[in-house]
Design a protein around this motif. Structure first.
Motif, PDB file in Angstrom:
ATOM      1  N   LYS A  46     -13.677 -81.405  41.591  1.00 27.86           N
ATOM      2  CA  LYS A  46     -14.155 -81.432  40.206  1.00 27.86           C
ATOM      3  C   LYS A  46     -13.474 -80.351  39.380  1.00 27.86           C
ATOM      4  N   ILE A  47     -13.230 -79.209  39.993  1.00 24.46           N
ATOM      5  CA  ILE A  47     -12.532 -78.126  39.295  1.00 24.46           C
ATOM      6  C   ILE A  47     -11.109 -78.564  38.941  1.00 24.46           C
ATOM      7  N   LYS A  48     -10.481 -79.273  39.863  1.00 21.36           N
ATOM      8  CA  LYS A  48      -9.130 -79.766  39.588  1.00 21.36           C
ATOM      9  C   LYS A  48      -9.139 -80.764  38.431  1.00 21.36           C
ATOM     10  N   ILE A  49     -10.151 -81.643  38.409  1.00 20.34           N
ATOM     11  CA  ILE A  49     -10.229 -82.649  37.365  1.00 20.34           C
ATOM     12  C   ILE A  49     -10.393 -82.005  36.000  1.00 20.34           C
ATOM     13  N   LYS A  50     -11.137 -80.902  35.943  1.00 16.11           N
ATOM     14  CA  LYS A  50     -11.428 -80.269  34.666  1.00 16.11           C
ATOM     15  C   LYS A  50     -10.157 -79.889  33.919  1.00 16.11           C
ATOM     16  N   ALA A  51      -9.098 -79.608  34.644  1.00 13.93           N
ATOM     17  CA  ALA A  51      -7.849 -79.237  33.990  1.00 13.93           C
ATOM     18  C   ALA A  51      -7.235 -80.395  33.219  1.00 13.93           C
ATOM     19  N   TYR A  52      -7.683 -81.624  33.524  1.00 14.04           N
ATOM     20  CA  TYR A  52      -7.068 -82.792  32.908  1.00 14.04           C
ATOM     21  C   TYR A  52      -8.059 -83.684  32.163  1.00 14.04           C
ATOM     22  N   ASP A  53      -9.344 -83.376  32.238  1.00 11.07           N
ATOM     23  CA  ASP A  53     -10.320 -84.366  31.804  1.00 11.07           C
ATOM     24  C   ASP A  53     -10.412 -84.560  30.304  1.00 11.07           C
ATOM     25  N   ASN A  54      -9.721 -83.746  29.494  1.00 12.04           N
ATOM     26  CA  ASN A  54      -9.733 -83.966  28.056  1.00 12.04           C
ATOM     27  C   ASN A  54      -8.583 -84.870  27.614  1.00 12.04           C
ATOM     28  N   TYR A  55      -7.837 -85.424  28.568  1.00  8.53           N
ATOM     29  CA  TYR A  55      -6.707 -86.272  28.252  1.00  8.53           C
ATOM     30  C   TYR A  55      -6.835 -87.579  29.023  1.00  8.53           C
ATOM     31  N   PHE A  68       0.896 -88.470  16.024  1.00 12.08           N
ATOM     32  CA  PHE A  68      -0.255 -88.284  15.136  1.00 12.08           C
ATOM     33  C   PHE A  68       0.180 -88.009  13.697  1.00 12.08           C
ATOM     34  N   ASP A  69       1.363 -87.411  13.522  1.00 14.21           N
ATOM     35  CA  ASP A  69       1.836 -87.088  12.180  1.00 14.21           C
ATOM     36  C   ASP A  69       2.036 -88.325  11.313  1.00 14.21           C
ATOM     37  N   ALA A  70       2.152 -89.486  11.953  1.00 13.88           N
ATOM     38  CA  ALA A  70       2.341 -90.720  11.182  1.00 13.88           C
ATOM     39  C   ALA A  70       1.031 -91.233  10.575  1.00 13.88           C
ATOM     40  N   LEU A  71      -0.098 -90.731  11.070  1.00 13.84           N
ATOM     41  CA  LEU A  71      -1.393 -91.155  10.544  1.00 13.84           C
ATOM     42  C   LEU A  71      -1.569 -90.694   9.102  1.00 13.84           C
ATOM     43  N   SER A  72      -2.349 -91.457   8.353  1.00 16.68           N
ATOM     44  CA  SER A  72      -2.718 -90.995   7.022  1.00 16.68           C
ATOM     45  C   SER A  72      -3.615 -89.766   7.165  1.00 16.68           C
ATOM     46  N   PHE A  86     -13.976 -83.672  22.374  1.00 14.97           N
ATOM     47  CA  PHE A  86     -13.648 -83.696  23.796  1.00 14.97           C
ATOM     48  C   PHE A  86     -13.329 -82.299  24.321  1.00 14.97           C
ATOM     49  N   ASN A  87     -12.719 -81.481  23.492  1.00  8.24           N
ATOM     50  CA  ASN A  87     -12.403 -80.118  23.922  1.00  8.24           C
ATOM     51  C   ASN A  87     -13.653 -79.288  24.188  1.00  8.24           C
ATOM     52  N   GLU A  88     -14.783 -79.687  23.592  1.00 10.60           N
ATOM     53  CA  GLU A  88     -16.036 -78.959  23.775  1.00 10.60           C
ATOM     54  C   GLU A  88     -16.813 -79.422  25.007  1.00 10.60           C
ATOM     55  N   GLN A  89     -16.361 -80.507  25.660  1.00 10.21           N
ATOM     56  CA  GLN A  89     -17.098 -81.074  26.783  1.00 10.21           C
ATOM     57  C   GLN A  89     -16.637 -80.461  28.109  1.00 10.21           C
ATOM     58  N   ILE A 113      -4.581 -93.271  23.689  1.00  9.81           N
ATOM     59  CA  ILE A 113      -4.329 -92.015  22.977  1.00  9.81           C
ATOM     60  C   ILE A 113      -4.108 -90.891  23.972  1.00  9.81           C
ATOM     61  N   ASP A 114      -3.219 -89.972  23.619  1.00 10.57           N
ATOM     62  CA  ASP A 114      -2.984 -88.786  24.441  1.00 10.57           C
ATOM     63  C   ASP A 114      -3.002 -87.569  23.529  1.00 10.57           C
ATOM     64  N   PHE A 115      -4.058 -86.764  23.632  1.00 17.27           N
ATOM     65  CA  PHE A 115      -4.189 -85.597  22.779  1.00 17.27           C
ATOM     66  C   PHE A 115      -3.204 -84.488  23.157  1.00 17.27           C
ATOM     67  N   MET A 116      -2.749 -84.477  24.398  1.00 11.51           N
ATOM     68  CA  MET A 116      -1.830 -83.430  24.829  1.00 11.51           C
ATOM     69  C   MET A 116      -0.479 -83.588  24.130  1.00 11.51           C
ATOM     70  N   SER A 117       0.061 -84.793  24.150  1.00 12.08           N
ATOM     71  CA  SER A 117       1.351 -85.038  23.498  1.00 12.08           C
ATOM     72  C   SER A 117       1.188 -85.369  22.018  1.00 12.08           C
ATOM     73  N   GLN A 118      -0.058 -85.582  21.588  1.00 14.68           N
ATOM     74  CA  GLN A 118      -0.378 -85.956  20.208  1.00 14.68           C
ATOM     75  C   GLN A 118       0.349 -87.238  19.815  1.00 14.68           C
TER      76      GLN A 118
END
Length: 219
Positions: A46-55, A68-72, A86-89, A113-118
């Protein structure tokens, strides 16, 4: 009117087997022994997963990637709100899938969606005829489809992971509602046949459980 009378009235209209099924499921989610076993057996994992679970997983093949820069500006506020949530979870139990249709800057299609690569990753074209329903009749800029990631949820918390995922979807849904209304989006949700809807999104409905959709249309 007493509580016993009300309970009897409900039971006369409800299939008691459904009540038993819900009770069995609920009891399975509060098994102290199971929680103990999960905590003692898999805490390191579970600790290992936490490093990736927001993506979220990027599709193995996709049509195109959109930064993301292409979004309005308004669409970016919606995405940023989700990212902040998600960053708060501590853990993320869910998978959001995005459908863009009448966006000014984003081509129509179905995206992960991938928040890491935006980046948004378009992995499937949107063919409304495939869905065989009136779900898209009102028009929209963005539709967010919320799934519970069954494997990860069960791994993290056993059957209780399903409930945690449903709670998490409710919270992010309200967060998106708030930012949408602050930025003049009309929002609504549509009833759909869960399995066929997931299938037409290209999602495995045995591992990703569809819970709710959220349509946003600029006013």
């Amino acid at each position: 009117m007493n509580k016993r009378f009300m309970d009897d009235q409900y039971i006369s209209f409800i299939n008691t087997k459904k009540i038993q099924n819900v009770l069995k499921f609920y009891q399975s989610t509060v098994s102290l022994m199971e929680l103990y076993e999960i905590d003692s057996r898999k805490e390191e994992e579970k600790i290992k997963i936490k490093a990736y679970d927001n993506y979220f997983d990027i599709p193995e093949s996709y049509v195109e990637s959109i930064p993301f820069d292409a979004l309005s500006d308004k669409e970016r506020l919606v995405i940023d709100k989700m990212n902040n949530f998600f960053n708060e979870q501590e853990y993320v139990y869910i998978l959001p899938i995005f459908i863009f249709d009448e966006s000014k800057n984003i081509p129509s299609g179905i995206y992960s969606i991938d928040f890491m690569s935006q980046n948004l990753y378009k992995y499937k074209e949107l063919n409304k005829k495939d869905f065989k329903s009136k779900v898209f009749e009102k028009g929209f800029n963005i539709c967010i489809c919320y799934f519970i990631d069954l494997n990860e949820s069960i791994f993290l918390d056993g059957e209780a992971g399903f409930i945690n995922g449903a709670i998490q979807i409710g919270k992010i849904y309200e967060n998106i509602e708030w930012v949408a209304k602050e930025n003049e989006f009309h929002t609504y949700s549509e009833f759909v046949s869960q399995q066929s809807f997931a299938y037409n999104l290209g999602i495995n409905c045995r591992t990703q459980l569809f819970i709710k959709n959220q349509f946003l249309k600029e006013s």
